[in-house]
Write a protein that holds these residues in place. Structure first.
Motif, PDB file in Angstrom:
ATOM      1  N   TRP A 170       0.845  -1.196   0.000  1.00 33.26           N
ATOM      2  CA  TRP A 170       0.000   0.000   0.000  1.00 33.26           C
ATOM      3  C   TRP A 170       0.882   1.249   0.000  1.00 33.26           C
ATOM      4  O   TRP A 170       1.808   1.364   0.796  1.00 33.26           O
ATOM      5  N   LEU A 171       0.566   2.184  -0.912  1.00 33.79           N
ATOM      6  CA  LEU A 171       1.355   3.405  -1.064  1.00 33.79           C
ATOM      7  C   LEU A 171       0.437   4.613  -0.941  1.00 33.79           C
ATOM      8  O   LEU A 171      -0.472   4.787  -1.760  1.00 33.79           O
ATOM      9  N   ASP A 172       0.676   5.443   0.060  1.00 29.96           N
ATOM     10  CA  ASP A 172      -0.170   6.615   0.289  1.00 29.96           C
ATOM     11  C   ASP A 172       0.173   7.790  -0.609  1.00 29.96           C
ATOM     12  O   ASP A 172      -0.653   8.678  -0.824  1.00 29.96           O
ATOM     13  N   ASP A 173       1.392   7.814  -1.132  1.00 30.22           N
ATOM     14  CA  ASP A 173       1.887   9.027  -1.773  1.00 30.22           C
ATOM     15  C   ASP A 173       1.840   8.971  -3.286  1.00 30.22           C
ATOM     16  O   ASP A 173       2.532   9.734  -3.961  1.00 30.22           O
ATOM     17  N   GLN A 174       1.076   8.055  -3.878  1.00 26.62           N
ATOM     18  CA  GLN A 174       0.956   8.033  -5.332  1.00 26.62           C
ATOM     19  C   GLN A 174      -0.425   7.551  -5.736  1.00 26.62           C
ATOM     20  O   GLN A 174      -1.196   7.078  -4.895  1.00 26.62           O
ATOM     21  N   SER A 175      -0.720   7.655  -7.029  1.00 28.60           N
ATOM     22  CA  SER A 175      -2.058   7.312  -7.523  1.00 28.60           C
ATOM     23  C   SER A 175      -2.003   6.240  -8.598  1.00 28.60           C
ATOM     24  O   SER A 175      -2.913   6.139  -9.415  1.00 28.60           O
ATOM     25  N   THR A 176      -0.964   5.439  -8.606  1.00 27.73           N
ATOM     26  CA  THR A 176      -0.780   4.409  -9.631  1.00 27.73           C
ATOM     27  C   THR A 176      -0.939   3.015  -9.037  1.00 27.73           C
ATOM     28  O   THR A 176      -0.417   2.721  -7.962  1.00 27.73           O
ATOM     29  N   LEU A 177      -1.677   2.168  -9.743  1.00 27.35           N
ATOM     30  CA  LEU A 177      -1.779   0.756  -9.386  1.00 27.35           C
ATOM     31  C   LEU A 177      -0.830  -0.029 -10.284  1.00 27.35           C
ATOM     32  O   LEU A 177      -0.892   0.085 -11.520  1.00 27.35           O
ATOM     33  N   THR A 178       0.036  -0.810  -9.697  1.00 22.96           N
ATOM     34  CA  THR A 178       1.020  -1.588 -10.440  1.00 22.96           C
ATOM     35  C   THR A 178       0.816  -3.068 -10.156  1.00 22.96           C
ATOM     36  O   THR A 178       0.833  -3.496  -8.999  1.00 22.96           O
ATOM     37  N   PHE A 179       0.617  -3.824 -11.228  1.00 22.06           N
ATOM     38  CA  PHE A 179       0.461  -5.271 -11.111  1.00 22.06           C
ATOM     39  C   PHE A 179       1.541  -5.938 -11.954  1.00 22.06           C
ATOM     40  O   PHE A 179       1.561  -5.776 -13.172  1.00 22.06           O
ATOM     41  N   GLU A 180       2.424  -6.669 -11.331  1.00 19.25           N
ATOM     42  CA  GLU A 180       3.404  -7.475 -12.057  1.00 19.25           C
ATOM     43  C   GLU A 180       2.979  -8.934 -11.976  1.00 19.25           C
ATOM     44  O   GLU A 180       2.790  -9.478 -10.894  1.00 19.25           O
ATOM     45  N   GLY A 181       2.811  -9.544 -13.143  1.00 19.48           N
ATOM     46  CA  GLY A 181       2.326 -10.922 -13.170  1.00 19.48           C
ATOM     47  C   GLY A 181       0.893 -11.037 -12.698  1.00 19.48           C
ATOM     48  O   GLY A 181       0.546 -11.968 -11.959  1.00 19.48           O
ATOM     49  N   LEU A 182       0.042 -10.103 -13.125  1.00 20.94           N
ATOM     50  CA  LEU A 182      -1.367 -10.104 -12.714  1.00 20.94           C
ATOM     51  C   LEU A 182      -2.075 -11.331 -13.274  1.00 20.94           C
ATOM     52  O   LEU A 182      -2.061 -11.593 -14.479  1.00 20.94           O
ATOM     53  N   GLY A 183      -2.711 -12.097 -12.384  1.00 19.98           N
ATOM     54  CA  GLY A 183      -3.465 -13.272 -12.803  1.00 19.98           C
ATOM     55  C   GLY A 183      -4.882 -13.242 -12.260  1.00 19.98           C
ATOM     56  O   GLY A 183      -5.186 -12.554 -11.282  1.00 19.98           O
ATOM     57  N   HIS A 184      -5.746 -14.009 -12.881  1.00 18.80           N
ATOM     58  CA  HIS A 184      -7.143 -14.113 -12.438  1.00 18.80           C
ATOM     59  C   HIS A 184      -7.221 -15.151 -11.321  1.00 18.80           C
ATOM     60  O   HIS A 184      -6.958 -16.342 -11.553  1.00 18.80           O
ATOM     61  N   PRO A 185      -7.579 -14.768 -10.106  1.00 17.29           N
ATOM     62  CA  PRO A 185      -7.519 -15.705  -8.976  1.00 17.29           C
ATOM     63  C   PRO A 185      -8.506 -16.846  -9.039  1.00 17.29           C
ATOM     64  O   PRO A 185      -8.333 -17.852  -8.334  1.00 17.29           O
ATOM     65  N   LEU A 186      -9.549 -16.743  -9.863  1.00 18.46           N
ATOM     66  CA  LEU A 186     -10.559 -17.801  -9.914  1.00 18.46           C
ATOM     67  C   LEU A 186     -10.212 -18.891 -10.923  1.00 18.46           C
ATOM     68  O   LEU A 186     -10.912 -19.908 -10.991  1.00 18.46           O
ATOM     69  N   LEU A 187      -9.148 -18.697 -11.700  1.00 20.35           N
ATOM     70  CA  LEU A 187      -8.738 -19.698 -12.677  1.00 20.35           C
ATOM     71  C   LEU A 187      -7.741 -20.671 -12.057  1.00 20.35           C
ATOM     72  O   LEU A 187      -6.997 -20.324 -11.142  1.00 20.35           O
TER      73      LEU A 187
END
Length: 635
Positions: free
Chosen positions: A410-427
């Protein structure tokens, strides 16, 4: 998976042995019962002491066998619950949604209570319902646990709360044996009439006994009368007054009939109360053990207002005082022992005369309502805390089992969401395709283009589901994930409502209007210093119900409103004209998914997807080729 399978195999073997033992006990119970009946019959007809001795010995042996048999059956029920729990854990790992749906005690989705906004979000992202994040995560079996977990998955929180939850989840994940015991106890309670929701409801209702106080003196009177009659019968026997014995027996039978009739026809509400507050002596002890499970949480956290401190305070603080959950349940266990006399065969013979001559159920109810009067104010707090504990326990199972999933940052000082290796958890793991995705910073959005079935909507839901997991305190299906304080707004699955005269296009406009209003409200709250949260929006193929030119203008306007409100998010489209809009291009980072068309051995075209995200606008479309593949091409 292999660990769960090994435990199930061991339990099945133990159950088989116990079932054989139970069968042997059933035979001996029948033998001793027949011995009792024959002994009594021959003792009456022959007046021989030997037959009376046989009857007494058979009765004693029967009672001993019943007690030992009940112990075996309690053990069998415990093992069956353990087996069901392990099968559920196993089904979650295998994404066996049908097995999870059949496990009614573990799911109980009908108990979930969500606001309209939460229901819209849940429907868009598969947060609850069949094959949902809730179904994957939940090991909750009680109503408070089910509702708390569903609410956590569908509600935004500030980072300190999410971090506190996650710290507790990681701590509990390392205690698999303790958690399994907790799940089994919760399942036992959740499947009984003593579910916490019923218990809390009963704690707020007026006491039943005050308007029926006459039952207490009546019970005292009949008890004293029965004692006096019994003494008279003994005296009559000693003084050869046979009439006293006969009349006394008739009088005792009359008292018993009256009191048992009162119990059957007048004390029906009392029996219902017992089924709620003391479903069994074991259920009260189960509650006490569940409350004590709060000891497994971390003793200290960085957030004094977080769920960990709140749970420990509600269930464990000031133990020994009148408001302690543990103390309260220990006192209730004493009452339950009194009320449980009729629940087992070994003590029923003691209960029967107590009820017949002293209205035992009324005595127990008086003790029970005295207990309720002392603790009624604390009971709702206890079970709210239990619901939070059960939610943490559920997420801890996912933390333990989801190999390779990580803790969000969690980052309070920025407005960017970063996903590395984003996967679908239901698969399932072997079919999941991952991508690196960046959404933000403020003033920008992610425009996802691509042809039909290429993976655009799956990517949106992957991001939303992982954000929901992070806010609930769980692990996330990524190699790395960082996010600011956010609230989600979505428009992915929208349907018309003919009963309200709302067309698909108007329904979608209403949803988009709510998303924009939400973003503006958050912007005002940020400007006033009330929150640091920004809106994270996910929009899938919006405004398809109008012509292409008007759609292009309308979509650009909606996105401009969102960006001006400081929101960040992603939108998908397969409309390449929309991707060419100049205003949209100034604020968008564009990516795409694509398909590959290759001929098979017979020369027919075969379309495949790799579900990998690439930079830029999609260079391909596939709608007409899909028509040909399904047999709707030109002849």
């Amino acid at each position: 998976m292999s660990d769960y399978a090994s435990q199930i195999e061991t339990i099945d073997r133990d159950l088989h042995e116990l079932e054989a033992t139970d069968g042997r006990f059933a035979i001996w119970r029948m033998v001793f019962f027949v011995g009792l009946v024959l002994g009594v019959g021959f003792a009456i007809t022959t007046q021989h002491v030997i037959w009376a001795s046989i009857a007494g010995g058979s009765l004693l042996a029967f009672l001993v066998t019943v007690v030992r048999n009940e112990t075996v059956r309690d053990r069998m029920e415990l093992l069956r619950n353990q087996s069901r729990t392990l099968h559920r854990l196993q089904a979650r790992l295998d994404r066996d949604w049908q097995s999870l749906a059949r496990d009614g005690v573990g799911v109980r989705s009908q108990e979930i209570q969500l606001t309209d906004e939460q229901q819209a979000l849940a429907g868009d992202l598969d947060l609850v319902g069949e094959a949902s994040l809730f179904q994957l995560t939940s090991m909750a079996a009680t109503t408070p646990g089910v509702r708390t977990l569903a609410n956590w998955l569908c509600s935004p929180v500030d980072p300190p709360i999410a971090i506190d939850r996650h710290a507790s989840v990681k701590h509990l994940a390392d205690q698999p044996d303790n958690r399994l015991r907790f799940y089994v106890l919760a399942r036992d309670i959740g499947g009984s009439s003593g579910d916490p929701e019923s218990f809390v409801k009963w704690s707020k209702e007026p006491n039943w006994l005050p308007p029926h106080r006459w039952l207490i003196p009546w019970g005292n009177f009949t008890a004293l009368l029965a004692v006096a009659i019994t003494i008279a019968m003994v005296v009559g026997q000693m003084t050869d007054h046979a009439d006293w014995l006969r009349l006394g027996l008739y009088a005792l039978i009359g008292i018993a009939v009256i009191n048992l009739a009162i119990g059957s026809f007048f004390l029906g509400p009392v029996a219902a109360i017992f089924q709620i507050a003391m479903a069994s002596r074991r259920s009260v002890n189960d509650y006490a053990e569940l409350f004590d499970a709060a000891r497994w949480l971390p003793e200290t956290t960085d957030n004094a207002n977080g769920p960990t401190s709140r749970i420990r305070s509600a269930l464990l603080a000031d133990e020994g005082s009148s408001g302690s959950a543990s103390q309260g349940m220990r006192e209730l266990a004493k009452v339950a022992r009194m009320g449980g006399l009729k629940q087992t065969a070994s003590t029923f013979l003691l209960y029967l005369p107590l009820q017949a001559f002293w209205l035992w159920d009324v005595r127990v109810l008086r003790r029970l309502e005295e207990w309720k009067s002392r603790y009624s104010d604390q009971i709702p707090t206890w079970f709210d805390a239990l619901g939070e504990l059960e939610a943490l326990m559920s997420i801890a199972a996912l933390q333990h089992d989801a190999e390779g999933w990580i803790s969000p940052e969690w980052l309070d000082d920025q407005s960017t969401l970063t996903f590395e290796g984003l996967g679908h958890p239901l698969l399932k793991d072997h079919v999941r395709v991952t991508n690196d995705v960046t959404i933000g910073p403020e003033g920008t959005l992610l425009l996802v283009t691509g042809s039909n079935m290429s993976g655009k909507s799956t990517m949106l839901r992957s991001a939303g589901l992982n954000v929901a997991l992070a806010m609930a305190g769980g692990p996330v299906c990524c190699r790395r994930m960082s996010l600011p304080p956010i609230e989600m707004g979505t428009s992915i699955r929208v349907s018309d409502d003919l009963s309200q005269g709302v067309s698909y296009y108007m329904a979608e406009l209403n949803r988009l209007s709510a998303v924009v209003a939400h973003a503006r409200e958050l912007s005002k709250r940020r400007d006033g210093g009330d929150t640091k949260r920004i809106q994270f929006f996910l929009l899938d193929e919006i405004l398809q119900g109008t012509n292409s030119r008007e759609r292009q203008i309308a979509v650009a306007r909606v996105l401009r409103f969102l960006v001006e409100a400081g929101a960040v998010g992603a939108i998908t489209t397969h409309d390449l004209e929309l991707a060419d809009d100049e205003e949209l291009m100034r604020m968008a980072h564009t990516v795409h998914f694509r398909e590959t068309v290759t001929p098979d051995a017979s020369g027919d075209e075969r379309m495949t997807f790799d579900y990998k995200m690439r930079e830029g606008v999609s260079p391909t479309t596939n709608a007409l080729r899909l028509l040909e593949i399904v047999g709707l091409g030109e002849q």
